[in-house]
Scaffold this motif. Structure first.
Motif, PDB file in Angstrom:
ATOM      1  N   SER A 154       6.030  -5.962  -3.785  1.00 36.52           N
ATOM      2  CA  SER A 154       5.810  -4.534  -3.920  1.00 36.52           C
ATOM      3  C   SER A 154       4.339  -4.321  -4.225  1.00 36.52           C
ATOM      4  CB  SER A 154       6.675  -3.974  -5.048  1.00 36.52           C
ATOM      5  OG  SER A 154       6.386  -2.616  -5.290  1.00 36.52           O
ATOM      6  N   ILE A 155       3.692  -3.415  -3.485  1.00 37.22           N
ATOM      7  CA  ILE A 155       2.262  -3.203  -3.678  1.00 37.22           C
ATOM      8  C   ILE A 155       1.985  -1.776  -4.098  1.00 37.22           C
ATOM      9  CG2 ILE A 155       1.581  -5.016  -2.068  1.00 37.22           C
ATOM     10  CD1 ILE A 155       1.077  -2.843   0.033  1.00 37.22           C
ATOM     11  N   SER A 156       0.848  -1.595  -4.762  1.00 32.25           N
ATOM     12  CA  SER A 156       0.295  -0.277  -5.036  1.00 32.25           C
ATOM     13  C   SER A 156      -1.000  -0.173  -4.255  1.00 32.25           C
ATOM     14  CB  SER A 156       0.030  -0.084  -6.532  1.00 32.25           C
ATOM     15  OG  SER A 156       1.234  -0.072  -7.270  1.00 32.25           O
ATOM     16  N   ILE A 157      -1.210   0.970  -3.639  1.00 34.10           N
ATOM     17  CA  ILE A 157      -2.311   1.091  -2.701  1.00 34.10           C
ATOM     18  C   ILE A 157      -2.976   2.450  -2.834  1.00 34.10           C
ATOM     19  CG2 ILE A 157      -0.714   1.869  -0.904  1.00 34.10           C
ATOM     20  CD1 ILE A 157      -2.455   0.427   1.126  1.00 34.10           C
ATOM     21  N   ASN A 158      -4.290   2.445  -2.768  1.00 33.26           N
ATOM     22  CA  ASN A 158      -5.062   3.675  -2.671  1.00 33.26           C
ATOM     23  C   ASN A 158      -5.655   3.750  -1.278  1.00 33.26           C
ATOM     24  OD1 ASN A 158      -5.094   5.555  -4.771  1.00 33.26           O
ATOM     25  ND2 ASN A 158      -6.452   4.309  -6.039  1.00 33.26           N
ATOM     26  N   TYR A 159      -5.631   4.906  -0.682  1.00 31.83           N
ATOM     27  CA  TYR A 159      -6.125   5.005   0.687  1.00 31.83           C
ATOM     28  C   TYR A 159      -6.466   6.447   1.034  1.00 31.83           C
ATOM     29  CZ  TYR A 159      -1.484   6.801   1.658  1.00 31.83           C
ATOM     30  OH  TYR A 159      -0.344   7.554   1.638  1.00 31.83           O
TER      31      TYR A 159
ATOM     32  N   ASP B 196      -5.221  11.799   0.994  1.00 36.91           N
ATOM     33  CA  ASP B 196      -6.116  11.162   0.020  1.00 36.91           C
ATOM     34  C   ASP B 196      -5.339  10.844  -1.244  1.00 36.91           C
ATOM     35  OD1 ASP B 196      -8.053  10.391  -1.778  1.00 36.91           O
ATOM     36  OD2 ASP B 196      -8.974  12.382  -1.940  1.00 36.91           O
ATOM     37  N   SER B 197      -4.954   9.568  -1.414  1.00 35.87           N
ATOM     38  CA  SER B 197      -4.218   9.190  -2.620  1.00 35.87           C
ATOM     39  C   SER B 197      -5.144   8.973  -3.809  1.00 35.87           C
ATOM     40  CB  SER B 197      -3.403   7.917  -2.366  1.00 35.87           C
ATOM     41  OG  SER B 197      -4.235   6.775  -2.347  1.00 35.87           O
ATOM     42  N   TYR B 198      -6.449   8.852  -3.554  1.00 35.84           N
ATOM     43  CA  TYR B 198      -7.391   8.654  -4.661  1.00 35.84           C
ATOM     44  C   TYR B 198      -7.396   9.857  -5.598  1.00 35.84           C
ATOM     45  CZ  TYR B 198      -9.357   4.528  -2.363  1.00 35.84           C
ATOM     46  OH  TYR B 198      -9.523   3.289  -1.796  1.00 35.84           O
ATOM     47  N   SER B 199      -7.051  11.017  -5.091  1.00 37.21           N
ATOM     48  CA  SER B 199      -7.042  12.225  -5.920  1.00 37.21           C
ATOM     49  C   SER B 199      -5.752  12.370  -6.713  1.00 37.21           C
ATOM     50  CB  SER B 199      -7.250  13.468  -5.045  1.00 37.21           C
ATOM     51  OG  SER B 199      -6.199  13.604  -4.105  1.00 37.21           O
ATOM     52  N   THR B 200      -4.708  11.628  -6.338  1.00 40.45           N
ATOM     53  CA  THR B 200      -3.410  11.767  -7.004  1.00 40.45           C
ATOM     54  C   THR B 200      -2.920  10.470  -7.653  1.00 40.45           C
ATOM     55  OG1 THR B 200      -2.284  11.321  -4.897  1.00 40.45           O
ATOM     56  CG2 THR B 200      -2.686  13.620  -5.466  1.00 40.45           C
ATOM     57  N   GLY B 201      -3.502   9.355  -7.302  1.00 39.87           N
ATOM     58  CA  GLY B 201      -3.090   8.081  -7.881  1.00 39.87           C
ATOM     59  C   GLY B 201      -2.507   7.155  -6.849  1.00 39.87           C
TER      60      GLY B 201
ATOM     61  N   ALA C  78     -13.997   8.062  -6.541  1.00 38.39           N
ATOM     62  CA  ALA C  78     -13.460   8.997  -5.550  1.00 38.39           C
ATOM     63  C   ALA C  78     -13.064   8.218  -4.304  1.00 38.39           C
ATOM     64  CB  ALA C  78     -14.492  10.071  -5.206  1.00 38.39           C
ATOM     65  N   ALA C  79     -12.460   8.926  -3.376  1.00 43.19           N
ATOM     66  CA  ALA C  79     -12.045   8.289  -2.131  1.00 43.19           C
ATOM     67  C   ALA C  79     -13.261   7.830  -1.337  1.00 43.19           C
ATOM     68  CB  ALA C  79     -11.230   9.264  -1.299  1.00 43.19           C
TER      69      ALA C  79
END
Length: 317
Positions: free
Chosen positions: A101-106, A119-124, A67-68
């Motif tokens: 190019s990066i992918s990031i969770n935050y 909250d990107s942790y809930s959507t990817g 989770a976030a």
């Protein structure tokens, strides 16, 4: 171990290139005219930076495997006056490089009351571009997996400080321009010329603009086809039908990520025109008003405008 850094000085602004529901631009205290700040101004900025570092160091971040992270502010309202970049945990993956190019969770938290604003942790994970002048520029040289904290000052009167805790989960090299097999020009369409770096210029066509969407490859890339739902990284320039330029990612110095292409938050002509093209391609899009901005007045784009874009498809994931 936490490693605290203060965002670079000498920039009029820095921006975190992410798909956020909030603004993540942060202004430095430096002069915009190229002149050096006075000693007193420099001392004041240094004092503010030190105070902001100390305040950010009191923010507590608790990480979760599924989770976030939970961000707890030392008090509310919480505020800073300068951008603070705080490396919380180093990564163990490949080195992160400028221009990737990066992918990031935050997770983004309001400094006003500590509530979660995004909250990107809930959507990817979401896409971004690593750039030396961006808010994440201090993470260049870190490794994939790095966990960080940003404290971002208000951008205008009435806004609040934003606190972001996140991690870079992937970083990939991105070509700087389209490459592949040149496609013969089609009569009646605008003519495109490229400079040495690949930036396009456009000579407008004469006559009445088309009333339906035109999708004309100029360079056919050898990569896979773009499919709906992907994040597509592009360079682009846009003109009105008469040749008046209105926008270009080339001028900003970094590519633009189109998230969830096909249903992205862009005009219909882009969503329809990019799906099915191949990575590496350069595509001419002639977009009639009903696939563009319709009868809306967009400032430099008058109502009922036919738009012309040249789009380099650099990557898709």
């Amino acid at each position: 171990m936490r490693r605290l850094r203060t965002g670079r000085r000498g920039m009029a602004a820095v921006a975190l290139t992410l798909t956020l529901g909030m603004s993540l631009a942060a202004c430095s205290g430096s002069a915009d005219d190229g002149s050096s700040p006075s000693p007193s101004a420099s001392d004041a900025e240094s004092a503010a930076s030190a105070a902001d570092n100390a305040a950010a160091d009191k923010i507590k971040v608790e990480w979760s495997d599924d989770a976030a992270p939970t961000v707890t502010l030392p008090s509310t309202p919480f505020s800073v006056t300068t951008l603070v970049v705080d490396v919380l945990e180093p990564g163990t993956g490949a080195e992160i490089k400028d221009g990737q190019s990066i992918s990031i969770n935050y997770v983004g938290v309001s400094g006003a009351d500590g509530s979660v604003a995004h909250d990107s942790y809930s959507t990817g994970p979401e896409p971004g571009s690593m750039n030396a002048t961006s808010a994440l520029g201090d993470l260049i040289g870190e490794k994939v997996g790095v966990r960080f904290l940003l404290a971002i000052p208000p951008q205008s009167e009435g806004q609040d400080t934003t606190v972001v805790a996140g991690e870079i989960v992937d970083a990939q090299d991105v070509p700087t321009r389209a490459s592949g097999e040149a496609v013969a020009p089609v009569p009646g369409l605008p003519t495109v010329t490229l400079d040495a770096d690949g930036k396009p210029s456009m000579t407008p066509a004469t006559g009445t603009p088309p009333t339906t969407l035109v999708v004309q490859p100029l360079i056919k890339g050898a990569g896979p086809e773009v499919t709906a739902g992907q994040t597509v990284t592009v360079h682009y320039s846009g003109w009105l039908w008469d040749g008046t330029a209105f926008d270009s990612s080339w001028d900003r110095g970094e590519p633009f990520p189109v998230q969830n292409v096909g249903q992205a938050a862009v005009i219909a002509g882009w969503n329809e025109g990019l799906v099915g093209q191949t990575v590496g391609s350069q595509v001419l899009l002639v977009i009639p008003p009903d696939k563009g901005y319709g009868d809306q007045d967009k400032g430099t784009i008058p109502p009922n405008s036919t738009l012309v874009f040249v789009v380099d498809i650099l990557a898709a994931s």
